[in-house]
Structure formats: C-alpha cells, structure tokens
Scaffold this active site. Structure first.
Site, PDB file in Angstrom:
ATOM      1  N   ASP A 196       4.672  -0.454 -31.265  1.00 18.05           N
ATOM      2  CA  ASP A 196       3.641  -1.429 -30.911  1.00 18.05           C
ATOM      3  C   ASP A 196       3.945  -2.883 -31.237  1.00 18.05           C
ATOM      4  O   ASP A 196       3.707  -3.762 -30.445  1.00 18.05           O
ATOM      5  CB  ASP A 196       2.348  -1.084 -31.641  1.00 18.05           C
ATOM      6  CG  ASP A 196       1.959   0.355 -31.449  1.00 18.05           C
ATOM      7  OD1 ASP A 196       2.797   1.157 -31.043  1.00 18.05           O
ATOM      8  OD2 ASP A 196       0.799   0.664 -31.710  1.00 18.05           O
ATOM      9  N   GLU A 429       4.523   7.254 -43.386  1.00 14.08           N
ATOM     10  CA  GLU A 429       4.550   6.865 -41.972  1.00 14.08           C
ATOM     11  C   GLU A 429       5.862   6.142 -41.644  1.00 14.08           C
ATOM     12  O   GLU A 429       6.471   6.357 -40.604  1.00 14.08           O
ATOM     13  CB  GLU A 429       3.359   5.948 -41.721  1.00 14.08           C
ATOM     14  CG  GLU A 429       3.157   5.512 -40.291  1.00 14.08           C
ATOM     15  CD  GLU A 429       1.896   4.670 -40.153  1.00 14.08           C
ATOM     16  OE1 GLU A 429       1.228   4.391 -41.187  1.00 14.08           O
ATOM     17  OE2 GLU A 429       1.581   4.274 -39.023  1.00 14.08           O
TER      18      GLU A 429
HETATM   19  C1  9WN Z   1      -1.872   2.211 -31.847  1.00 14.17           C
HETATM   20  C2  9WN Z   1      -0.309   6.885 -34.200  1.00 14.17           C
HETATM   21  C3  9WN Z   1       0.272   5.622 -33.602  1.00 14.17           C
HETATM   22  C4  9WN Z   1       1.724   5.822 -33.125  1.00 14.17           C
HETATM   23  C5  9WN Z   1       2.406   4.511 -32.748  1.00 14.17           C
HETATM   24  C6  9WN Z   1       2.245   3.545 -33.914  1.00 14.17           C
HETATM   25  C7  9WN Z   1       0.762   3.347 -34.236  1.00 14.17           C
HETATM   26  C8  9WN Z   1      -1.315   2.538 -33.246  1.00 14.17           C
HETATM   27  C9  9WN Z   1      -1.556   1.340 -34.151  1.00 14.17           C
HETATM   28  O1  9WN Z   1       0.220   4.609 -34.604  1.00 14.17           O
HETATM   29  O2  9WN Z   1       0.082   2.818 -33.121  1.00 14.17           O
HETATM   30  O3  9WN Z   1      -1.648   3.228 -30.943  1.00 14.17           O
HETATM   31  O4  9WN Z   1      -2.720   1.141 -34.526  1.00 14.17           O
HETATM   32  O5  9WN Z   1      -0.644   0.611 -34.448  1.00 14.17           O
HETATM   33  O6  9WN Z   1       2.851   2.318 -33.636  1.00 14.17           O
HETATM   34  O7  9WN Z   1       3.755   4.759 -32.470  1.00 14.17           O
HETATM   35  O8  9WN Z   1       1.742   6.669 -32.018  1.00 14.17           O
HETATM   36  O9  9WN Z   1       0.549   7.388 -35.177  1.00 14.17           O
END
Ligand code: 9WN
Length: 468
Positions: A196, A429
């Site tokens: 992201d 994470e």
């Molecule tokens: C938005 C859930 C997700 C992952 C992504 C990671 C993060 C979310 C955020 O978390 O994204 O979708 O709030 O940043 O970047 O890879 O799928 O784990």
C-alpha cells in the site's frame, strides 16, 4: 469439515492476544515455531475465515486469504478450502474479488473504511459485503498448493468449484483492468497492490491532491491501534481516501480509466501474480479435464508484457508504470523483484534480478530477508509501511522465484533467514530490516501461515489433526 470444529475448540482455549509470549525467544525450536504458528492461525479464526490480525484487520483480506490458505493446507486442508471459499462468496458478477470481505459481526467503527464507506451497489442475498477494489491475484496459486498437500476426489471437487471463479477473476483483471490494451492489468488504488504505502506509488500519487478535508468526520482506525510513525502519513491517507471515493462515485466502472481516474498504475508484482495464476490454472485445468493451453498462452503473454513494459535496464529490475504519463516510477522497490516467480522469464533478466536482490540495495545474501525498499535510498524508512521493513509474504514469493530458476542455495539462505527472524522475534506483521525487531501486529496470520509452509516443506509434519 470436522477439522474446522477442532479448530473452534482450539480457539476457545487460546487467549485472544496480539502479543507473543515474552522470554524463551532464543530457545525456540522448529516444533515450537510450528505450534506457535498454529496458535496464531487458530486465534485469528473467525467463523468461516481467518483475519489477518485481531487488532488491525478484523475482516477477511483477499491476498492474505491466499497466503493463509497456503499455510493452513499444511495443517488442515479442509479449513484451507473453507477459508478461501468464504472469500469467493463475495466475488462480484463481473469477476472481481473484493480486497476486503466484511464480517457482519464487526462494528463499522472497528475498521475504517468499512462497508458504510464503500457502499457497494450490488448487494446479493447470501453473499457477504466487500469493497469494490481488488488485491493481487494470488488465489489460483493457493488453490493449487492446497490441492497438492492433499489430492483426492474431494480436493478435485474443490478444484472444480474454484476453477470457473478463478477464471472469472482473471478475465476481469485481464480485460476490464487492461487500461491501455498492452496486456497488463492496472491498479486503481495503492491498496490494490497489497504494498500500500510503497514508494513505487509516490510519483503517480503526486498527481492526486492531498486534501485533508476528506478525513474530516472520518476517523482513521489504523492510527488508533498502530504507531502513526509506522503508518501512511495523513497526506497519503487523504489521497487513499480520495481515490477510493472517486472510484466508488464512478460506480466502480473501469471504462476510460486512464482519462477518468487519477491513479492508474501497472505494478510488477500484481502482474507477475496474474501470470503465475495462469500457470496455476493450467495445472488445475489439467486435473479437471479443462484446457491448460489457453492458460499457458495467457501466462506467456502477460510475462512478455511485464518484461516489455516494466523492465528498467539501468536498475536491473522491474518498476511500476504510471499509465497516465507512461513513465516508470524511479523508485527501486521489492515489487520489482517479484517477477522472478515467472517461469518464462529470459535468463538474462533472471540473472539481473538475482544480482539486484543480492546487491547492497536489497541484501539477499545477508542473514536478513530482503527489505521492501532500496536500503540505500535517502527516504528508506525501516519502520514505515512498505518503505523499508521486511515482509514475509514477499520473501516467500522471492524464494519461490529463486527455486523456479535453480538458485537453490540462495533460496535456502532466504528460508533460513525468514525462520531465524520469526524464531527471534515472533509472528509479526513485518520486521525492522536492520535489527529484525517485529513491527505492526504481533500475531499476524500470513507470517504464521507461510512459516508453516516453510517448516512443512522441510520436515513434512502431519497435515491434519493434533500435532502433539
Ligand atoms: C489496507 C491486511 C492488509 C494487507 C496489505 C497491507 C495492509 C491495509 C492497510 O494490510 O493493507 O488494505 O490498512 O494498510 O498493506 O498488504 O493485505 O493484512
């Protein structure tokens, strides 16, 4: 689904915590890692799916579900199928698989942006709500992995259930999202990349106004449960929200994207997974009596397009391309190494990618897994989302790529580095790329799942039932 009820029983006895046990870090054996990973996945199980993290991400995420299923397949293939099926229940009629599938039992205030924000037009009885954007298509890969762990008539029935759905998802991405007709799928939001907050999007995002006004009356949930210094800045978050609103208010349409939408980008990882999915579909097709050739053709075409459109000979890696300007992003991000997973990559590209991964910029040969961003970049940030930290899912993909092209020693080094990281720090994470300290959620599902996969590969532990 008896193993699913076993999982429920196990969950009841595990305190829902997002902290790993203190102490004993250096004592952890592979068996300890195995048990701890199972406990993380059990604690993150919610009714019919696994959440990425209880604290940060209380719903089901799309590419997380694929990685999670790959790990679940090592301990309980039934649960892996069940988990992945629940994601596809939210698939849209046009084939898109939402990047988040919402759990109706989670309150709107517990995640932003929740279902109230996305206002998905089409609600169908019996189908859960999701968002209107996607994430990288890692699911065909996961389906093939689960099948391989426990083949048989029931698994073949699962392949037959998933095959048309996976094909529809690929068709959506390869047609509706091919914004220029160059054979690559575009993403319309950084959230769609899964990476992201990567610097790969900075150049394209600079054209999106950072109007903090869009955050007024909308409370960020991420900063309430994670340190602001680790998360996207408010300016970037405002851009994220504005882009999501624009796509939503355009009715989630994909026509004329490059002219209508402010962020239209071709990501090397996303497209590498799109091609890898076609390879997996070819294998699935062969088992269920469908035609593998069509998938192999598509895989070859996407691979050629990745290579033609996204290669930068100066940096020896792939880069994201801003469809609106036609320019490659100057940032050297790990997303540009992931096409290594593609079988049909020309040998000189493979050699260049491995050299870049081993260089001081990414540090593959060192004891630490590969960082998410060029370690020598002035804006390298060891704790901020996707701007430096180490992520296990990306390293798991890179390791697959190394093995695919016969770089077995480097693949083993990377496996050892990943296992050492979680042995020392736990199932975080993501990880500080210098100290190895865990950052973000402390009980993160894909970290646990993919470590189960790495452990399972070496020692072939039992695939179901209690391991004690
Ligand atoms: C938005 C859930 C997700 C992952 C992504 C990671 C993060 C979310 C955020 O978390 O994204 O979708 O709030 O940043 O970047 O890879 O799928 O784990």
């Amino acid at each position: 689904m008896s193993s699913i009820s076993t999982a429920h029983t196990a969950i009841a006895s595990i305190p829902v915590t997002d902290r790993p046990p203190a102490g004993q870090l250096t004592e952890r054996t592979p068996a300890d890692l195995w048990h701890m990973a199972r406990a993380v996945l059990d604690a993150n199980w919610s009714r019919n799916h696994t959440v990425p993290s209880r604290t940060l991400y209380p719903h089901q995420w799309s590419w997380d579900a694929a990685f999670i299923a790959i790990g679940l397949a090592r301990i309980d293939p039934d649960r892996a199928w069940h988990d992945l099926r629940s994601l596809f229940l939210a698939q849209w009629p046009d084939g898109r698989v939402p990047h988040i599938v919402f759990d109706p039992d989670v309150a709107e205030r517990d995640y932003f942006p929740g279902p109230g924000f996305w206002q998905v037009p089409l609600r169908r009885p019996g189908h859960p709500d999701g968002t209107g954007i996607v994430q990288p298509p890692a699911h065909a890969l996961a389906v093939w992995e689960i099948y391989q762990r426990a083949p048989g008539p029931q698994a073949e029935a699962e392949l037959r259930w998933f095959y048309p759905r996976l094909v529809a998802a690929q068709d959506y991405l390869s047609s509706c999202r091919d914004a220029t007709g160059d054979g690559l799928a575009s993403i319309v939001h950084p959230w769609e990349s899964g990476l992201d907050n990567s610097p790969a999007w900075d150049a394209a995002l600079a054209a999106v106004p950072a109007d903090l006004g869009v955050l007024v009356g909308r409370q960020r949930h991420d900063n309430r449960v994670a340190a602001a210094a680790h998360r996207p800045t408010d300016e970037d978050y405002a851009r994220f929200v504005a882009l999501a609103l624009a796509y939503r208010d355009g009715g989630y349409r994909d026509d004329e994207l490059a002219a209508r939408h402010d962020f239209v980008v071709e990501c090397p990882t996303f497209n590498a997974l799109l091609a890898a999915a076609e390879h997996a579909l070819a294998r699935i097709a062969a088992v269920i009596g469908a035609d593998p050739a069509v998938h192999l053709d598509r895989a070859a075409r996407i691979t050629r397009a990745v290579d033609d459109q996204l290669w930068n000979p100066q940096t020896g890696m792939y880069h994201a391309r801003d469809v609106r300007t036609g320019r490659l992003s100057p940032a050297r991000c790990v997303s540009g190494l992931v096409p290594l997973i593609l079988p049909g990559l020309p040998p000189d590209r493979v050699a260049a990618l491995v050299a870049t991964a081993e260089s001081h910029r990414f540090g593959l040969s060192a004891s630490m897994p590969v960082a998410s961003y060029d370690r020598s970049a002035a804006d390298f940030d060891p704790v901020r989302y996707w701007r430096g930290p180490v992520w296990i899912n990306i390293n798991w993909l890179l390791r697959r790529g190394l093995r695919e092209h016969g770089h077995l020693d480097q693949a083993e080094t990377l496996r050892d580095a990943m296992l050492e990281l979680v042995r020392r720090s736990g199932y975080y994470e993501y990880f500080h790329p210098e100290t190895g300290d865990g950052v973000g959620s402390a009980a993160f599902s894909w970290t646990a799942a993919l470590v189960l996969d790495l452990l399972g590969e070496g020692e072939a532990p039992p695939v179901s039932g209690p391991v004690d």
